[in-house]
Design an enzyme around this catalytic site. Structure first.
Site, PDB file in Angstrom:
ATOM      1  CD  GLU A  79       1.752 -11.946  29.642  1.00 42.67           C
ATOM      2  OE1 GLU A  79       0.979 -12.330  30.553  1.00 42.67           O
ATOM      3  OE2 GLU A  79       2.559 -12.696  29.060  1.00 42.67           O
ATOM      4  CB  CYS A 142       8.543  -9.211  30.105  1.00 44.96           C
ATOM      5  SG  CYS A 142       9.590  -9.421  28.645  1.00 44.96           S
ATOM      6  CG  HIS A 166       5.599 -12.483  27.117  1.00 44.17           C
ATOM      7  ND1 HIS A 166       5.151 -12.314  28.414  1.00 44.17           N
ATOM      8  CD2 HIS A 166       6.939 -12.219  27.145  1.00 44.17           C
ATOM      9  CE1 HIS A 166       6.184 -11.972  29.189  1.00 44.17           C
ATOM     10  NE2 HIS A 166       7.278 -11.904  28.451  1.00 44.17           N
TER      11      HIS A 166
HETATM   12  N1  PCA Z   1      11.663 -11.401  27.492  1.00 42.11           N
HETATM   13  C1  PCA Z   1      12.056 -11.371  28.877  1.00 42.11           C
HETATM   14  C2  PCA Z   1      12.777 -10.080  29.070  1.00 42.11           C
HETATM   15  C3  PCA Z   1      13.050  -9.554  27.697  1.00 42.11           C
HETATM   16  C4  PCA Z   1      12.260 -10.394  26.797  1.00 42.11           C
HETATM   17  O1  PCA Z   1      12.134 -10.231  25.580  1.00 42.11           O
HETATM   18  C5  PCA Z   1      10.896 -11.600  29.843  1.00 42.11           C
HETATM   19  O2  PCA Z   1       9.919 -12.300  29.468  1.00 42.11           O
HETATM   20  O3  PCA Z   1      10.935 -11.124  30.972  1.00 42.11           O
END
Ligand code: PCA
Length: 218
Positions: A79, A142, A166
């Protein structure tokens, strides 16, 4: 040897697993020039960021790399940016639902990652997994965690690099999400290993920007 704090999340929503933590758990303790310290975080806006801040103060890492699941994405996505905004129809695991709330009312609109995400994405692709830099970490836990991490580092630990990756669903989740892409967990593990290796090299090189032959940041 540099210390890299790696975090993953517990499961949330309909899922019984979260590939972010499952992959972080499987990484070796030493990767290249870096020692890995792990932390499993709850999918809760407030507790996740508090636990992460406590771990940063306790472990004094040289870099922090948080990992989360992004169901529906087909690639592993480092990100670029975290925004000062919580907004999700889904409640967190403590039952908290936020609609358009600032994370820090006096904080800046956004923070950029301080890890070399173009190099990380490149290294992940070389490890055999699809990867692309992402310009949105969403507006759920996240993004909240990434924003709080980068705020903490900028104010209290300016020499520490931070970032977020992610990952897609793991193949074991495909039965529950038949229309969404997924990757084998081993592929996600190898990708995170590549990300940690590049982060360690970046720290060992003094955190300078990397440039390709044409002078572009890479
Ligand atoms: N993904 C979520 C919160 C926890 C996770 O593993 C997100 O993308 O916000």
């Amino acid at each position: 040897m540099a210390t890299i704090l790696l975090t993953g999340f517990e499961p949330f929503g309909p899922d019984a697993v979260n590939p972010s933590w499952d992959a972080v758990c499987r990484l070796p303790e030493v990767i290249g020039t870096a020692r890995v310290v792990r932390l499993r975080l709850p999918v809760e806006y407030d507790r996740a960021s508090t636990m992460l801040a406590e771990a940063v103060r306790r472990e004094r890492p040289d870099a922090v790399l948080c990992v989360g699941q992004a169901g529906g994405r087909s690639a592993i996505t480092p990100e670029m940016v975290a925004i000062n905004y919580d907004d999700a129809a889904l409640s967190d695991n403590a039952g908290v639902q936020r609609s358009g709330a600032s994370i820090l009312p006096d904080g800046p609109a956004a923070y950029f990652t301080t890890l070399p995400i173009k190099s990380i994405a490149h290294a992940i692709r070389q490890s055999g997994a699809p990867a692309a830099v992402s310009f949105t970490a969403g507006t759920f836990v996240c993004n909240h965690l990434m924003y709080c991490l980068l705020h903490l580092l900028q104010h209290d630990f300016p020499a520490v690099c931070g970032g977020f990756i992610h990952v897609p669903f793991a193949s074991a989740q495909a039965a529950l999400h038949p229309d969404a892409p997924s990757l084998p967990l081993d592929t996600i593990v190898r990708a995170l290993e590549a990300a940690v290796r590049v982060s360690g090299e970046y720290l060992a090189a003094g955190c300078g920007e990397r440039h390709d032959a044409e002078g572009h940041v890479c």
